[in-house]
Scaffold this motif. Structure first.
Motif, PDB file in Angstrom:
ATOM      1  N   LEU A 235       0.922  -1.756   0.232  1.00 26.36           N
ATOM      2  CA  LEU A 235       0.038  -0.075  -0.089  1.00 26.36           C
ATOM      3  C   LEU A 235       0.112   1.273  -0.547  1.00 26.36           C
ATOM      4  N   GLY A 236       2.277   1.057   0.474  1.00 23.94           N
ATOM      5  CA  GLY A 236       3.160   2.055  -0.071  1.00 23.94           C
ATOM      6  C   GLY A 236       3.726   2.769   1.692  1.00 23.94           C
ATOM      7  N   PHE A 237       2.963   2.096   2.599  1.00 22.30           N
ATOM      8  CA  PHE A 237       3.479   2.510   3.660  1.00 22.30           C
ATOM      9  C   PHE A 237       5.523   2.294   4.265  1.00 22.30           C
ATOM     10  N   ARG A 238       5.949   3.468   4.781  1.00 24.58           N
ATOM     11  CA  ARG A 238       7.343   3.119   4.782  1.00 24.58           C
ATOM     12  C   ARG A 238       7.053   3.658   6.802  1.00 24.58           C
ATOM     13  N   PRO A 239       8.856   2.415   6.790  1.00 23.21           N
ATOM     14  CA  PRO A 239       8.519   2.361   8.572  1.00 23.21           C
ATOM     15  C   PRO A 239       9.579   3.739   9.616  1.00 23.21           C
ATOM     16  N   VAL A 240       8.646   4.043  10.107  1.00 20.68           N
ATOM     17  CA  VAL A 240       9.783   5.345  10.924  1.00 20.68           C
ATOM     18  C   VAL A 240       9.946   5.435  12.327  1.00 20.68           C
ATOM     19  N   GLU A 241       9.767   4.309  12.494  1.00 18.12           N
ATOM     20  CA  GLU A 241      10.163   4.522  14.376  1.00 18.12           C
ATOM     21  C   GLU A 241       9.737   2.699  14.731  1.00 18.12           C
ATOM     22  N   ARG A 242      10.100   2.460  15.674  1.00 20.94           N
ATOM     23  CA  ARG A 242      10.153   0.904  16.468  1.00 20.94           C
ATOM     24  C   ARG A 242       8.751   1.649  18.530  1.00 20.94           C
ATOM     25  N   LEU A 243       8.834   0.329  18.666  1.00 21.66           N
ATOM     26  CA  LEU A 243       7.519   0.762  19.921  1.00 21.66           C
ATOM     27  C   LEU A 243       7.296  -1.249  20.352  1.00 21.66           C
ATOM     28  N   ALA A 244       8.372  -1.022  21.270  1.00 18.44           N
ATOM     29  CA  ALA A 244       8.407  -2.315  22.331  1.00 18.44           C
ATOM     30  C   ALA A 244       7.264  -2.224  23.222  1.00 18.44           C
ATOM     31  N   GLU A 245       6.578  -3.341  23.382  1.00 22.16           N
ATOM     32  CA  GLU A 245       5.898  -3.663  24.398  1.00 22.16           C
ATOM     33  C   GLU A 245       6.471  -4.772  25.074  1.00 22.16           C
ATOM     34  N   LEU A 246       6.179  -3.942  26.529  1.00 22.00           N
ATOM     35  CA  LEU A 246       6.392  -4.464  27.284  1.00 22.00           C
ATOM     36  C   LEU A 246       5.897  -5.435  28.873  1.00 22.00           C
ATOM     37  N   GLN A 247       6.526  -5.620  30.092  1.00 22.90           N
ATOM     38  CA  GLN A 247       5.543  -6.537  30.846  1.00 22.90           C
ATOM     39  C   GLN A 247       6.327  -6.488  31.940  1.00 22.90           C
ATOM     40  N   LYS A 248       5.738  -6.856  33.363  1.00 24.31           N
ATOM     41  CA  LYS A 248       6.484  -6.714  34.426  1.00 24.31           C
ATOM     42  C   LYS A 248       5.486  -7.695  35.298  1.00 24.31           C
ATOM     43  N   ARG A 249       5.755  -8.944  35.540  1.00 28.41           N
ATOM     44  CA  ARG A 249       4.629  -9.121  36.725  1.00 28.41           C
ATOM     45  C   ARG A 249       5.532  -9.202  38.463  1.00 28.41           C
ATOM     46  N   THR A 250       4.018  -9.137  39.077  1.00 27.39           N
ATOM     47  CA  THR A 250       4.505  -8.697  40.036  1.00 27.39           C
ATOM     48  C   THR A 250       4.669  -9.357  41.164  1.00 27.39           C
ATOM     49  N   GLY A 251       4.717  -9.671  42.166  1.00 27.02           N
ATOM     50  CA  GLY A 251       3.762 -10.402  43.338  1.00 27.02           C
ATOM     51  C   GLY A 251       2.891 -10.237  44.421  1.00 27.02           C
ATOM     52  N   GLY A 252       1.671  -8.987  43.403  1.00 28.36           N
ATOM     53  CA  GLY A 252       0.942  -8.911  44.202  1.00 28.36           C
ATOM     54  C   GLY A 252       0.586  -6.860  44.655  1.00 28.36           C
ATOM     55  N   PRO A 253      -1.125  -7.275  45.828  1.00 33.34           N
ATOM     56  CA  PRO A 253      -0.955  -6.253  45.974  1.00 33.34           C
ATOM     57  C   PRO A 253      -0.569  -5.483  46.877  1.00 33.34           C
ATOM     58  N   ARG A 254      -0.522  -4.132  47.001  1.00 32.43           N
ATOM     59  CA  ARG A 254       0.322  -3.704  48.377  1.00 32.43           C
ATOM     60  C   ARG A 254      -0.065  -2.241  48.101  1.00 32.43           C
ATOM     61  N   PRO A 255      -0.110  -1.465  49.254  1.00 36.31           N
ATOM     62  CA  PRO A 255      -0.892  -0.381  49.160  1.00 36.31           C
ATOM     63  C   PRO A 255       0.239   1.115  48.752  1.00 36.31           C
ATOM     64  N   ALA A 256      -0.834   2.068  47.532  1.00 35.71           N
ATOM     65  CA  ALA A 256      -0.025   2.735  46.954  1.00 35.71           C
ATOM     66  C   ALA A 256      -0.001   4.360  48.062  1.00 35.71           C
ATOM     67  N   THR A 257       1.266   4.659  47.896  1.00 39.30           N
ATOM     68  CA  THR A 257       1.624   5.379  48.380  1.00 39.30           C
ATOM     69  C   THR A 257       2.867   6.879  47.590  1.00 39.30           C
ATOM     70  N   THR A 258       2.346   7.795  48.537  1.00 39.85           N
ATOM     71  CA  THR A 258       3.174   9.050  47.503  1.00 39.85           C
ATOM     72  C   THR A 258       4.784   9.105  47.921  1.00 39.85           C
ATOM     73  N   PRO A 259       5.241   8.224  46.816  1.00 40.30           N
ATOM     74  CA  PRO A 259       7.039   8.923  47.034  1.00 40.30           C
ATOM     75  C   PRO A 259       7.668   9.696  47.388  1.00 40.30           C
ATOM     76  N   PRO A 260       8.979   9.421  48.222  1.00 40.73           N
ATOM     77  CA  PRO A 260       9.955  10.851  48.068  1.00 40.73           C
ATOM     78  C   PRO A 260       9.996  10.992  47.586  1.00 40.73           C
ATOM     79  N   ALA A 261      10.245  12.585  47.547  1.00 39.01           N
ATOM     80  CA  ALA A 261      10.376  14.342  46.975  1.00 39.01           C
ATOM     81  C   ALA A 261      12.209  13.325  46.173  1.00 39.01           C
TER      82      ALA A 261
END
Length: 346
Positions: A316-342
């Protein structure tokens, strides 16, 4: 750094968030395609059946230096979350991105999500990038690599004629139909059933994914949100009787009518080998061009290993211009959200 969720009803704050987001997303990326302010706002104001979406701002001494997005699927993939973050250029390498990532991961964990998804764009001729290295150092693993391609419009008519003619003898048993905007009731259910398989029928590499829910109410809601966002779209279907066996969708918006996007294309596994992918893409490109004459560039993404669809796009005429990586991370489970230190060290 103080991190808080942005209220979409606070227009001034949301515009500041969007400015930081778009600036970060476009930094050193000539083909960046950040969402426009109105698109983000409409998505936030409609909580949605399919996902819960929120945006977050990181502020230091009154300046917004980092932003984050969190998406939580509600009907399927309910142990996963999608994260995106950005830091304003000039304020990088101060730990703000790391702090925002920690915050988003904590929110995802508190919601019971243990599989985290992220996407990172980087130059087409590069093997990695600072952002990609940042993610992999923090436990994210590349599951599959995609390539962004662009097509300048108007497309070459001779190429379209050739592709359509080559495909035509193979799909005589099928009917092609094109629609502008929301689909009619007589095809929407069958469309929803096939569209739900996009995430698992397209190449996924090492990614863990489930099929989407084929919920028609959720699909109708998505159509309403698109309209509120100022988007319009063209769909072409291949049908055998009443069954949708192939689909493709292109979209644009009133905010950037010169830009348009190839969203999804899929042929049912049982109906492959009839050149339906090429047939619906050519028909849809022509239908879209008639409805949206201001469009000048089409953007699309394909897995590098998806040689069949890449081959059609290249014809159709498309040309490549950029790459995209799809990533995943498996975590250990729920943890409370906190405000990170400054400003933790990077």
């Amino acid at each position: 750094m103080q991190i808080s969720e942005v209220d979409p009803r606070d227009g001034e704050l949301l515009r500041a968030w969007h400015d930081t987001y778009a600036t970060a997303a476009s930094h050193e990326r000539p083909y960046a395609v950040p969402w426009q302010y109105e698109e983000i706002r409409a998505e936030l104001l409609e909580p949605g059946l399919r996902r819960r979406y929120s945006v977050h701002a990181g502020v230091v001494d009154g300046e917004m230096v980092a932003v984050g997005e969190l998406s939580l699927p509600q009907l399927d993939n309910t142990t996963s979350a999608s994260l995106n973050l950005g830091t304003r250029p000039g304020r990088r390498r101060h730990g703000y991105g790391a702090a925002m990532l920690e915050h988003l991961e904590a929110l995802a964990g508190a919601a019971g999500r243990t599989l985290l998804n992220a996407e990172i764009s980087y130059p087409y001729d590069a093997s990695t990038s600072a952002d990609l290295d940042f993610a992999t150092r923090r436990g994210y693993v590349v599951g599959i690599g995609d390539v962004m391609r662009v097509l300048d419009l108007p497309a070459d008519d001779e190429s379209l004629d050739r592709l359509a003619a080559e495909a035509a003898p193979h799909h005589e048993a099928y009917e092609l139909r094109s629609y502008e905007g929301p689909l009619p009731d007589d095809v929407v259910g069958s469309f929803a059933a096939l569209n739900a398989l996009l995430e698992v029928e397209a190449p996924t590499g090492e990614l863990e994914k489930e099929a989407m829910s084929p919920d028609v109410a959720a699909l109708r809601e998505e159509e309403r949100v698109r309209t509120a966002q100022g988007r319009s779209w063209t769909t072409t279907l291949a049908l055998q009787g009443d069954e949708v066996v192939a689909l493709t969708v292109m979209g644009t918006s009133v905010h950037e009518p010169h830009r348009c996007y190839q969203w999804g294309t899929l042929v049912s596994r049982a109906h492959r080998g009839h050149r339906l992918g090429a047939a619906v893409k050519v028909a849809n490109l022509r239908a879209f061009a008639r409805e949206h004459p201001a469009a000048r560039t089409v953007f699309t993404w394909n897995a590098e290993v998806n040689s069949h669809m890449v081959g059609i796009n290249e014809q159709l005429g498309f040309r490549p211009v950029e790459r995209l990586a799809e990533l995943q991370k498996r975590t250990g489970g729920p943890r409370p959200a906190t405000t990170p230190p400054a400003a933790p060290p990077s």
